[in-house]
Design a protein around this motif. Structure first.
Motif, short mmCIF file in Angstrom:
data_model
loop_
_atom_site.label_atom_id
_atom_site.label_comp_id
_atom_site.label_asym_id
_atom_site.label_seq_id
_atom_site.Cartn_x
_atom_site.Cartn_y
_atom_site.Cartn_z
N LEU A 16 41.47 -66.70 -23.72
CA LEU A 16 41.40 -68.02 -24.36
C LEU A 16 41.64 -69.17 -23.38
O LEU A 16 41.33 -70.32 -23.71
N PRO A 55 43.63 -77.67 -36.85
CA PRO A 55 43.36 -78.03 -35.45
C PRO A 55 43.64 -79.49 -35.10
O PRO A 55 44.27 -79.77 -34.07
N SER A 105 47.03 -80.41 -32.73
CA SER A 105 46.79 -80.96 -31.40
C SER A 105 47.52 -82.29 -31.25
O SER A 105 48.13 -82.56 -30.20
N ALA A 159 44.28 -68.55 -31.12
CA ALA A 159 42.88 -68.93 -30.91
C ALA A 159 42.61 -70.34 -31.41
O ALA A 159 41.92 -71.14 -30.75
N LEU A 160 43.15 -70.68 -32.57
CA LEU A 160 42.95 -72.01 -33.12
C LEU A 160 43.66 -73.07 -32.28
O LEU A 160 43.15 -74.19 -32.09
N GLU A 173 41.52 -73.67 -29.22
CA GLU A 173 40.36 -74.49 -29.56
C GLU A 173 40.78 -75.94 -29.79
O GLU A 173 40.10 -76.87 -29.33
N ASP A 200 41.37 -77.65 -26.58
CA ASP A 200 40.20 -77.62 -25.70
C ASP A 200 40.47 -76.88 -24.39
O ASP A 200 40.11 -77.34 -23.30
N ASP A 254 39.91 -74.07 -21.53
CA ASP A 254 38.72 -73.48 -20.94
C ASP A 254 38.84 -71.96 -20.95
O ASP A 254 39.69 -71.41 -20.22
N PRO A 255 38.04 -71.25 -21.73
CA PRO A 255 38.15 -69.79 -21.76
C PRO A 255 37.83 -69.18 -20.39
O PRO A 255 37.04 -69.72 -19.62
#
Length: 344
Positions: A34, A296, A300, A332-333, A336, A339, A341-342
């Motif tokens: 992730l 989300p 954030s 995971a949320l 995301e 933001d 970078d995977p």
């Protein structure tokens, strides 16, 4: 802003320590994919039926082989229990197993009288802060080979890699820990899920005491991270339900009745008399919840608010989500929402 994870290796309902460690390894690999910055594992004693994470230096050896690029580390090694040289040797080995990506988070905590006796820990140290400072200093000197030749430890060495040594961090939940980190010129992580009300004072003490020349850290300027209990879901309401086990656990701790198992979401909501209210999207200036949640957009914003208050650009996520799949979904949320970078 960077995100990291600290994992307590909770024993799943009806499971064993083997299941807990399998989940921890899975969570580390998931966090790596992730784009999380680092993955730390914790140290708790005498609660092996509910928290299997007793020995970070052992579990990190497994994580070194299971991951490739994420930083791995301890959150924390409890220094009041151990010889600094032995800690340095353990993390030298880990640096050799995962060159250049090991963090050594050092903290302190007393457990039950029985567990402290079993560990051989002296609970009657005359000056605990000075003792802690001396132990951390000794670990760093051993790791870096900084003892002069004439010192009794000058001819000792620890294993490691060309990319090391392990990076030392001071962990704590009080202004005293921040002051120690600052005086030693080391990185500092504050446990906002333990004593959130001290967060701003602890970081103020850290920055005021920071000494880039007189300490052992080698940093030019302060570098900090705050750890918070945070969960995410698709909506604020769903995230508040996911936060219920954390709220119920905190209330149990206040009553001194922790119980044998972490409550499920449904059990926690029943204990609480209903689902928790969603965390407000905007916190009051003096408000620092012990646990936060949100969809989300809300989560954030909350993480940004708390990071801004203490002047850091990295947040470490701790949670009390008893369901492993639910915990991974929350991570995971969060990734995301922030933001990240995977990694390939």
């Amino acid at each position: 802003m960077d995100l990291s994870v600290v994992d307590l290796s909770p024993v799943p309902r009806g499971g064993t320590a083997a299941d807990a460690f399998e989940n921890t390894v899975d969570a580390a690999k998931h966090a790596e994919r992730l784009g999380y910055e680092r993955f730390w594992v914790a140290e708790h004693h005498g609660m092996g039926d509910r928290l299997a994470g007793t020995t970070p230096e052992v579990l990190l050896g497994r994580l070194a082989g299971a991951t490739d690029s994420i930083r791995i580390g301890s959150g924390a090694v409890l220094m009041n229990h151990y010889s600094p040289f032995k800690v340095a040797e353990s993390f030298g080995v880990l640096d050799g197993l995962a060159p250049g990506r090991v963090d050594l988070g050092m903290g302190r905590a007393n457990g039950s009288p029985a567990s402290d006796r079993a560990l051989g820990t002296d609970r009657r140290v005359e000056n605990p802060n000075e003792d802690h400072r001396e132990r951390i200093t000794a670990v760093v000197n051993h790791l870096r080979g900084d003892y002069p030749d004439e010192h009794p430890y000058g001819d000792l060495s620890v294993p490691g890699s060309d990319s090391g040594p392990a990076v030392p961090w001071v962990l704590g939940s009080s202004p005293a820990s921040g002051e120690i980190a600052g005086e030693l010129g080391l990185r500092y992580c504050f446990a906002g899920f333990i004593r959130p009300g001290f967060a701003e004072r602890a970081f103020a003490a850290y920055r005021e005491a920071f000494d880039p020349e007189g300490g052992v850290g080698g940093l030019d300027e302060p570098q900090g991270m705050v750890a918070v209990n945070a969960v995410a879901a698709e909506t604020d309401e769903a995230a508040a339900r996911r936060r219920a086990p954390a709220e119920a656990t905190f209330r149990r701790m206040q009553r001194g009745e922790l119980g044998d198992e972490t409550p499920t979401v449904e059990e926690a909501i029943e204990e609480l008399g209903g689902a928790p209210e969603p965390t407000p999207a905007t916190l009051d200036a003096d408000e620092w919840p012990r646990a936060i949640s949100g969809g989300p957009e809300t989560i954030s914003g909350l993480l940004e608010q708390l990071a801004d208050r203490v002047g850091v650009d990295e947040v470490m996520i701790q949670h009390t989500v008893p369901d492993h799949d639910g915990a991974l979904d929350s991570h995971a949320l969060l990734a995301e929402a922030m933001d990240l970078d995977p990694r390939e």
